[in-house]
Scaffold this active site. Structure first.
Site, mmCIF file in Angstrom:
data_model
loop_
_atom_site.group_PDB
_atom_site.id
_atom_site.type_symbol
_atom_site.label_atom_id
_atom_site.label_comp_id
_atom_site.label_asym_id
_atom_site.label_seq_id
_atom_site.Cartn_x
_atom_site.Cartn_y
_atom_site.Cartn_z
ATOM 1 N N GLU B 162 21.531 41.800 -1.227
ATOM 2 C CA GLU B 162 21.915 41.273 -2.545
ATOM 3 C C GLU B 162 21.605 39.789 -2.644
ATOM 4 O O GLU B 162 21.464 39.093 -1.648
ATOM 5 C CB GLU B 162 23.395 41.504 -2.834
ATOM 6 C CG GLU B 162 24.347 41.232 -1.692
ATOM 7 C CD GLU B 162 24.289 39.868 -1.097
ATOM 8 O OE1 GLU B 162 24.349 38.884 -1.904
ATOM 9 O OE2 GLU B 162 24.178 39.745 0.137
ATOM 10 N N GLU B 305 21.281 39.018 1.419
ATOM 11 C CA GLU B 305 19.909 39.390 1.015
ATOM 12 C C GLU B 305 19.477 40.738 1.597
ATOM 13 O O GLU B 305 18.526 41.349 1.118
ATOM 14 C CB GLU B 305 18.863 38.340 1.463
ATOM 15 C CG GLU B 305 19.080 36.954 0.939
ATOM 16 C CD GLU B 305 18.010 35.977 1.444
ATOM 17 O OE1 GLU B 305 17.118 36.382 2.221
ATOM 18 O OE2 GLU B 305 18.063 34.800 1.049
#
Lengths: 337, 337
Positions: B162, B305
């Site tokens: 994310e 991420e």
């Protein structure tokens, strides 16, 4: 290693598009790798795991679950590529070289096998010294020489591994000799012995230490009296790696016994060591504390061979790629916090 | 997952040339991967990390060190391959797909970018509900659909990631809403805020929970009121992966908030989850305990991420290779203990 290089490597990491320090251990290993090698952009290069094999006279006391014939059988398995270390080294892009430093078996020459036999195994340390001081020095020199050759050949990172039925016993004896820990506190189940066999193993190691009285202020004495030929080879590899500014990834319990011998001889070698993982063997933690190393992985491994070193090498490579390949805030046009 | 398959996979591992269970976590992940997929020889296949990006209205309360413009800036960094997740996914042989599920920016179509924008960010949950229930459902459906498409395409393992400035705040709110933990116990520094900012962040989250009163027995209510669009996308991906017998590697704190929503909706999905690593964010442990997952790695990561998922995928592949490539005792002619 040089503090200035460490700071320069960290400054480079701090310009990358990520919150400061947010890649944790990957940043730590990349920074130290750069400082060891003196290269702020260390590339992923040739990696070699040296798996030292040796037999142990202590096996005749019944300390292991497996018969000693398994040592040469596993060496042949390594040479055919079917063992755990082969699979995991291939996964990480590392080469495995097997070093016969003391197996009680005559191997035919084979690709991947380095024959440097010092003796056909150690003697039973419950009945006397495992090695002569000369044998221990000769085995250390094997490791030192292999590290120098690797450096000359362009290898950029070495790893340690071992095979030797019975070799958790000398490893426990080594950490007990150096530390204030009792044998019981540093002795575990090895390949999986039961409660009764563990009690027996503890008594055998206690008797061996009592008989030999290794001098903790003389690491070579500890190595010769209660160590192993493969442990000596690993100690030599660690010494040689440090002398050649070659990062060395130390596998689990038995490998760390070798690294501990090296560190007791020359404390500064600890800066060149990457501790691969936290072994299930209970004495491993005391060794790591004594060296001052934090293991990278905790995967409940207790196989040895260099399996943990292979996995840790993959993580170190990941750290090097972070250092080399990530965009900076300026390059990516990302606002800094 | 099927207990019989788990036992069959373990029996296969137990025939390999190593002491029983000595490859620890690698054996566990290989066994579970085999049981999830129904394949006792699961090959290393195509791996995709879905990095969901979304903005957060809560950022206007000053909860983050970075400005919200960094969300689209980092999406562009992902698309150019310069971010941490790109580097680590390449290292593990995984593909990164970026999903714009709620960024406050209009992206041009680009390779690697999946535009599924539900809204231009959430609303400020300190002032009202972050999303409508309909928006939350739509975002869940994005993830569910992506998992189904991945399965159809032949992907064998998916990972979550994310990007969303401010997204540790909704993640802390989610675990506080479900657990008996106070906001203070589950709220940390995100990208690196100082003590004063941390106190402020805690007060903002407490106020948001007080105002919205999410119902812990209605996970969709929690998600809509105090969650995020990327968190909803991840929850959907986890649900969709489980429905398609696709192993899903869940990254750190924010990803686990999404996985937690999925598990609260359907407890059985936990069996399909591989928790990649233990985040530095203090609320992560409570999430993992609630899910019943043990993280594979502890590398002090706090980047998100999908960086931890990328690294864990490499270890899972190592486990699959152990299951497939190691020689058995019979093949290698090695005596069993």
């Amino acid at each position: 290693v040089d503090e200035t290089l460490l700071a320069q490597a960290q400054a480079k990491l701090d310009n990358k598009t990520k919150p400061l320090g947010s890649l944790g251990t990957l940043e730590e290993v990349a920074r130290r790798f750069a400082a060891i090698t003196g290269d702020l952009s260390p590339q992923v290069g040739k990696k070699v795991i040296f798996t030292f094999a040796g037999d142990h006279g202590i096996v005749e006391e019944g300390v292991s679950l497996f018969p000693k014939e398994v040592t040469p059988q596993m060496v042949l398995n390594f040479l055919r590529g079917g063992a755990g270390v082969n699979v995991l080294a291939r996964h990480s892009g590392a080469e495995v070289r097997v070093v016969d430093i003391g197996v009680d078996y005559d191997f035919e020459p084979a690709p991947g096998l380095i024959i440097k036999k010092i003796a056909k195994g150690t003697r039973n340390f419950a009945k006397g010294s495992a090695m002569t001081r000369e044998e221990a020095v000769a085995a250390l020199e094997v490791g030192i020489e292999l590290a120098a050759q690797a450096k000359a050949e362009g290898v950029t990172m070495v790893g340690t591994g071992e095979m030797g039925i019975g070799n958790t016993s000398p490893s426990s004896a080594i950490i007990a000799a150096f530390s204030r820990c009792s044998v019981r506190e540093v002795t575990h189940r090895g390949t999986g012995i039961n409660d009764g066999a563990l009690e027996h193993k503890i008594k055998v190691i206690e008797a061996g230490l009592e008989l030999n009285r290794p001098d903790p202020n003389d690491p070579l004495d500890v190595l010769a009296k209660v160590g192993g030929l493969e442990i000596a080879g690993i100690a030599g590899l660690v010494l040689g790696a440090a002398a050649n500014r070659l990062p060395v990834v130390v596998d689990g319990f038995i490998s760390t016994a070798g690294a501990l011998i090296a560190c007791e001889m020359h404390p500064c070698v600890r800066e060149y060591i990457f501790a691969a993982h936290a072994s299930v063997e209970i004495g491993h933690r005391m060794m790591l504390e004594r060296i001052g190393a934090t293991p990278m992985l905790d995967l409940k491994l207790r196989l040895g061979e260099g399996t943990g070193a292979a996995l840790a090498m993959g993580l170190i490579d990941a750290g090097l790629k972070v250092l080399n390949e990530m965009a900076t805030f300026a390059e990516a046009g990302v606002s800094e916090g």
